[in-house]
Design a protein around this motif. Structure first.
Motif, PDB file in Angstrom:
ATOM      1  N   ILE A   1      46.068  29.731  -4.172  1.00 50.50           N
ATOM      2  CA  ILE A   1      45.273  29.865  -3.299  1.00 50.50           C
ATOM      3  C   ILE A   1      45.270  31.045  -2.622  1.00 50.50           C
ATOM      4  N   GLY A   2      46.411  31.487  -2.353  1.00 55.14           N
ATOM      5  CA  GLY A   2      46.447  32.628  -1.602  1.00 55.14           C
ATOM      6  C   GLY A   2      46.217  33.979  -2.320  1.00 55.14           C
ATOM      7  N   LEU A   3      45.964  33.905  -3.676  1.00 55.83           N
ATOM      8  CA  LEU A   3      45.258  34.782  -4.480  1.00 55.83           C
ATOM      9  C   LEU A   3      43.708  35.079  -4.012  1.00 55.83           C
ATOM     10  N   LYS A   4      43.131  34.056  -3.542  1.00 56.22           N
ATOM     11  CA  LYS A   4      41.720  34.103  -3.234  1.00 56.22           C
ATOM     12  C   LYS A   4      40.695  34.235  -4.358  1.00 56.22           C
TER      13      LYS A   4
ATOM     14  N   ARG B   1      41.068  27.930   6.179  1.00 56.37           N
ATOM     15  CA  ARG B   1      40.033  28.299   7.515  1.00 56.37           C
ATOM     16  C   ARG B   1      40.259  29.825   7.859  1.00 56.37           C
ATOM     17  N   VAL B   2      41.275  30.156   7.985  1.00 52.24           N
ATOM     18  CA  VAL B   2      41.494  31.889   8.674  1.00 52.24           C
ATOM     19  C   VAL B   2      40.955  32.668   7.886  1.00 52.24           C
ATOM     20  N   GLU B   3      41.076  32.275   6.353  1.00 52.39           N
ATOM     21  CA  GLU B   3      40.760  33.443   5.477  1.00 52.39           C
ATOM     22  C   GLU B   3      39.189  33.044   5.128  1.00 52.39           C
ATOM     23  N   ASP B   4      38.521  31.948   5.513  1.00 51.91           N
ATOM     24  CA  ASP B   4      37.267  31.670   5.409  1.00 51.91           C
ATOM     25  C   ASP B   4      36.843  31.597   3.838  1.00 51.91           C
ATOM     26  N   ILE B   5      37.369  30.713   2.929  1.00 58.24           N
ATOM     27  CA  ILE B   5      37.433  30.808   1.665  1.00 58.24           C
ATOM     28  C   ILE B   5      36.330  29.572   1.520  1.00 58.24           C
TER      29      ILE B   5
ATOM     30  N   THR C   1      36.377  25.500   1.500  1.00 55.04           N
ATOM     31  CA  THR C   1      36.140  24.841   2.480  1.00 55.04           C
ATOM     32  C   THR C   1      34.967  23.720   2.451  1.00 55.04           C
ATOM     33  N   ALA C   2      34.031  24.052   1.614  1.00 57.83           N
ATOM     34  CA  ALA C   2      32.902  23.122   1.553  1.00 57.83           C
ATOM     35  C   ALA C   2      33.248  22.030   0.648  1.00 57.83           C
ATOM     36  N   HIS C   3      34.326  22.329  -0.270  1.00 60.09           N
ATOM     37  CA  HIS C   3      34.748  21.261  -1.277  1.00 60.09           C
ATOM     38  C   HIS C   3      35.516  20.227  -0.434  1.00 60.09           C
ATOM     39  N   VAL C   4      36.796  20.946   0.290  1.00 60.44           N
ATOM     40  CA  VAL C   4      37.435  20.070   0.998  1.00 60.44           C
ATOM     41  C   VAL C   4      36.882  18.926   2.148  1.00 60.44           C
ATOM     42  N   ILE C   5      35.661  19.408   2.845  1.00 58.84           N
ATOM     43  CA  ILE C   5      35.048  18.861   3.629  1.00 58.84           C
ATOM     44  C   ILE C   5      34.247  17.810   3.097  1.00 58.84           C
ATOM     45  N   GLU C   6      33.429  18.239   2.197  1.00 56.07           N
ATOM     46  CA  GLU C   6      32.679  17.366   1.447  1.00 56.07           C
ATOM     47  C   GLU C   6      33.155  15.961   0.801  1.00 56.07           C
ATOM     48  N   ASN C   7      34.626  16.292   0.169  1.00 51.34           N
ATOM     49  CA  ASN C   7      35.165  15.307  -0.378  1.00 51.34           C
ATOM     50  C   ASN C   7      36.247  14.765   0.292  1.00 51.34           C
TER      51      ASN C   7
ATOM     52  N   ASP D   1      27.383  31.351  15.759  1.00 53.95           N
ATOM     53  CA  ASP D   1      27.689  31.487  14.183  1.00 53.95           C
ATOM     54  C   ASP D   1      28.525  32.150  13.765  1.00 53.95           C
ATOM     55  N   MET D   2      29.312  32.810  14.442  1.00 51.26           N
ATOM     56  CA  MET D   2      30.376  33.536  14.094  1.00 51.26           C
ATOM     57  C   MET D   2      31.699  32.953  14.825  1.00 51.26           C
ATOM     58  N   GLU D   3      32.906  33.277  14.146  1.00 54.28           N
ATOM     59  CA  GLU D   3      34.018  32.840  14.544  1.00 54.28           C
ATOM     60  C   GLU D   3      35.270  33.633  14.051  1.00 54.28           C
ATOM     61  N   ASP D   4      36.010  34.184  14.604  1.00 53.33           N
ATOM     62  CA  ASP D   4      37.145  34.930  14.488  1.00 53.33           C
ATOM     63  C   ASP D   4      36.619  36.324  13.672  1.00 53.33           C
ATOM     64  N   GLY D   5      35.771  36.772  13.957  1.00 51.97           N
ATOM     65  CA  GLY D   5      35.229  37.976  13.364  1.00 51.97           C
ATOM     66  C   GLY D   5      34.664  37.677  11.857  1.00 51.97           C
ATOM     67  N   GLU D   6      34.137  36.493  11.742  1.00 47.62           N
ATOM     68  CA  GLU D   6      33.540  36.077  10.496  1.00 47.62           C
ATOM     69  C   GLU D   6      32.324  36.844  10.047  1.00 47.62           C
TER      70      GLU D   6
END
Length: 787
Positions: A550-553, A596-600, A604-610, A676-681
């Motif tokens: 996951i760290g490789l993004k 969350r921090v890296e905004d992948i 993110t969508a996969h984890v929340i939806e499932n 609409d923005m968080e942590d410089g997103e």
């Protein structure tokens, strides 16, 4: 013809009190204008470059040792040595040094090593020589006091050493030693111990050559047995003559070499076992003893290396099937000791040493030995292999790649190493840990060479993943066929942890080779089975492997993770861990926090939806609520037409921007809501319109297939979990009940229930129906690989 008399090696003493080889060249002496004086010059024999340019300082103390060494100090902590090939060359340069300093060439040291007070100098000038008492039994106490009183003064040490040398005093003392032993005169033996120990501390090569001669060395060891502080006396001579046996596994024809081996072993024994541990003040006084042993070892390795008949016979017997096991074990142990001996050599000498072994065929010989049944022989062969890998991994890699063209995978050297790692019988897997370290060195791209014609990284990694990786991962795949590890004992868990450590290293340092292997062989899913192990360290190794991926993004990895629902074992482990605040809890939360921090966005969508239903009540950290917020912000941006059009503008690299466009963009940025923005997103997410329908349908088909296979499980509603540790260990995750993404009707779902891979079926990429496309657009808008 080159004058071999002038051929020398230049050594410098490093901070660890070890001699570093600075190169081989030819020495000369002459006047150097820049240094304003006579100087020693050494030019390299390879390219003529200047290895040494040292002015002969009139006040520098030069020492002549072993007839072929000249040692001196250039500065307070910078010692130099010239090791001559021939005694004649050493004598010639020594005469030049003595001529500059006005000394008699018969001396072995030209100056006092340490400055003394004026009073001491005056006292010593009044008595030009040191007169020794007559060597008699009743004067041993007087002699011992004289030696002890001379040690603090460098000049008195020098005079004492000269007197002992000139009068042949050591041999006279040894004659008295025999008398004392015959008379069992312990007092005299104790005095002799103090005398001989003091002579060692004089640090004089000429005296060592007498003491370590074949005639005297055993008597010297005998004197050192009678330490007054130890009772009873130690039996060092008995050990050396009866217990320690010299074995010639291959007969040594050179008597000088044989004598040098005996001498070095005994002197090393004196240093390590007989002499008491030197104090801080005495340590430097034994520096000549260290040098004596060091240069002896250099000579032994060089003489053995040049004896081609000896080495040829050694390797012939090693690989001969007719050689009996005991003999082979002795041969392997000798070769191991020979390699260990070479570690005292400096880089250039070690280079020549291993090059000679390579030319003699050491790697094919090791391959034969490693295939044998004798565990002790294999262990020694492994140690030899480790010396080779540490010295030159490229040499080993080149051999195994050439070998692969002729032999089957099963008998390749590197696969034999992997098999020994897997089959290590040690409960603590000591050998396996060593072998894993060697494998990591071999597959480490940092020490691989790259030339104009070939890249070692590309060639070797291609070979390794084709011929060896399946052997390495075999225990992992065999143990993860079910939902839990089939074998979960401690030794198996340790082995799998070692394999995972190496695979994690590969993920970090290799690129497409390991990525293709993981995705094609479904390795990550099999690794995550180990999350159910009863051994926490193994479960954490599995988690660390996924965390590294996951760290490789990398979106290829992300799509693979989502398509196979590979967060399910992690979430199960998290819930089963309950409210315990331990390493497992922290490591899992850190993984989601990274997403969350890296905004992948895809993950993110996969984890929340499932998995949101299972995680929404975790409120002692804000990680999961933060993920949900990220997810909702993504949805809001997708539903905002202004931001959507802005996204398409920014992603069109061919669009020519003018000043007015930039002003519009800035205005849109400032007018957007801060929520609409968080942590410089980034405000504008990447476009998802480039995904084709095949990409979208593939995970949906997978999902529907899972739905059909788990029809009974889908009846269970995913309950909220309060993470108090009381939840049922048989907790099951349901991916269809109660989720926001399941927006299709029963009839729509049935249209997708066919075989997802069959041609012409409703779920096949080649026959996507209109209703299916609409459903995909509704359920996966903005997140093409999430359900």
């Amino acid at each position: 013809m080159t004058d071999t008399r002038r051929r020398v090696k230049v050594y410098t003493l490093n901070e660890d009190r070890q001699w570093d080889d600075r190169g081989t060249g030819h020495v000369s002496s002459g006047y150097v204008e820049r240094l304003k004086g006579m100087s020693l010059l050494v030019r390299a024999e390879s390219d003529g470059s200047l290895l040494l340019e040292s002015k002969i300082n009139p006040n520098t103390a030069y020492q002549k040792q072993q007839d072929t060494l000249i040692v001196w100090s250039e500065a307070e902590n910078y010692d130099l040595a010239l090791s001559f090939q021939e005694k004649a060359g050493c004598d010639e340069i020594w005469e030049k040094i003595c001529q500059v300093q006005g000394k008699d060439p018969s001396v072995d040291i030209t100056q006092d090593l340490v400055d003394e007070s004026e009073e001491e100098r005056f006292d010593d000038m009044s008595s030009p020589g040191l007169e020794l008492p007559s060597c008699e039994l009743n004067r041993l106490e007087e002699i011992a006091e004289l030696v002890a009183s001379s040690l603090p003064s460098p000049l008195r040490r020098e005079k004492l050493a000269l007197a002992l040398e000139n009068e042949g005093y050591i041999k006279k003392l040894l004659e008295i030693f025999h008398v004392c032993e015959d008379l069992e005169n312990l007092e005299g033996l104790h005095h002799l111990y103090e005398i001989i120990k003091g002579i060692f501390l004089l640090n004089r090569t000429a005296l060592f050559e007498v003491m370590f001669s074949e005639e005297c060395i055993m008597d010297i060891i005998g004197c050192l047995e009678y330490d007054p502080s130890l009772s009873p006396s130690r039996k060092h001579r008995e050990f050396l003559t009866k217990t320690a046996k010299f074995k010639e596994v291959i007969p040594i024809s050179d008597p000088e070499l044989k004598q040098k081996i005996h001498q070095t072993y005994r002197v090393q024994y004196i240093q390590d076992m007989v002499l008491p541990t030197p104090s801080v003040f005495e340590e430097n006084m034994l520096s000549t003893l260290h040098s004596f042993i060091f240069f002896n070892k250099v000579e032994i390795v060089g003489m053995l290396q040049e004896d081609e008949k000896f080495l040829t016979e050694l390797f012939a017997q090693l690989t001969d099937e007719a050689t009996d096991e005991e003999k082979r074990q002795e041969l392997v142990n000798f070769l191991k000791e020979f390699c260990a001996f070479s570690q005292t050599l400096q880089p250039q000498n070690r280079d020549a040493f291993f090059k000679t072994l390579s030319n003699m065929g050491i790697l094919p010989a090791l391959e034969v030995i490693l295939g044998m049944d004798d565990a002790q022989v294999r262990s020694a062969a492994t140690d030899i292999f480790s010396y080779l890998v540490e010295y030159n991994p490229s040499m080993v890699r080149e051999f195994v790649m050439q070998e692969a063209q002729q032999n089957d995978d099963d008998i390749l050297l590197i696969n034999l190493i992997i098999e020994h790692m897997i089959c290590d019988t040690d409960p603590e897997l000591g050998g396996a840990v060593q072998l894993m370290g060697l494998l990591r060195t071999l597959v480490d791209p940092e020490n691989m060479l790259a030339t104009a014609n070939k890249t070692e990284k590309t060639e070797f990694l291609g070979f390794f993943y084709k011929h060896c990786m399946h052997v390495l991962t075999a225990p992992l795949l065999a143990n993860t066929t079910e939902e839990k590890p089939s074998k979960d004992d401690f030794q198996t868990a340790q082995l799998l942890a070692l394999i995972l450590e190496l695979l994690t290293f590969c993920v970090e340092h290799h690129t497409y080779h390991i990525k293709n292997y993981i995705i094609n062989k479904d390795i990550l899913r099999r690794v995550l089975v180990l999350m159910a192990s009863k051994h926490a360290f193994l479960a954490l190794c599995a988690l660390r492997f996924k965390r590294k991926i996951i760290g490789l993004k990398d979106e290829f990895y992300n799509r693979y993770i989502m398509k196979s629902f590979l967060f399910e074992p992690v979430v199960k482990a998290f819930l089963n861990n309950g409210s315990r605040y331990n390493l497992m809890n922290s490591a899992i939360i850190e993984m989601f926090e990274f997403i969350r921090v890296e905004d992948i966005k895809s993950l993110t969508a996969h984890v929340i939806e499932n998995y949101w239903k299972a995680l929404e009540d975790v409120d002692y950290v804000q990680t999961f609520k933060g993920l949900k917020l990220r997810f909702e912000q993504q949805r809001e941006r997708q539903d905002n037409p202004k931001l959507d059009s802005m996204r398409s503008i920014l992603r069109n690299h061919r669009y020519r921007r003018d000043a007015r466009t930039l002003e519009d963009e800035e205005e849109m940025w400032f007018n957007s809501d801060e929520d609409d923005m968080e942590d410089g997103e980034a405000v504008v997410p990447p476009s998802d319109k480039t995904k084709n329908e095949d990409d979208i349908m593939d995970p949906i088909s997978k999902f529907m297939e899972r739905k059909k296979l788990k029809e009974s499980e889908e009846k269970e509603v995913l309950l909220k979990t309060n993470l108090t540790g009381r939840q049922s260990p048989s907790f099951k995750l349901s991916f269809s009940s109660g989720t926001k993404t399941n927006l299709t009707s029963q009839s729509s779902a049935s249209n997708l229930s066919g075989s997802p891979g069959s041609p012409g079926s409703p779920g096949s990429p080649g026959s996507v129906s209109k209703s299916t496309s609409q459903m995909a657009a509704i359920t996966t808008k903005g997140v093409p690989y999430c359900l």
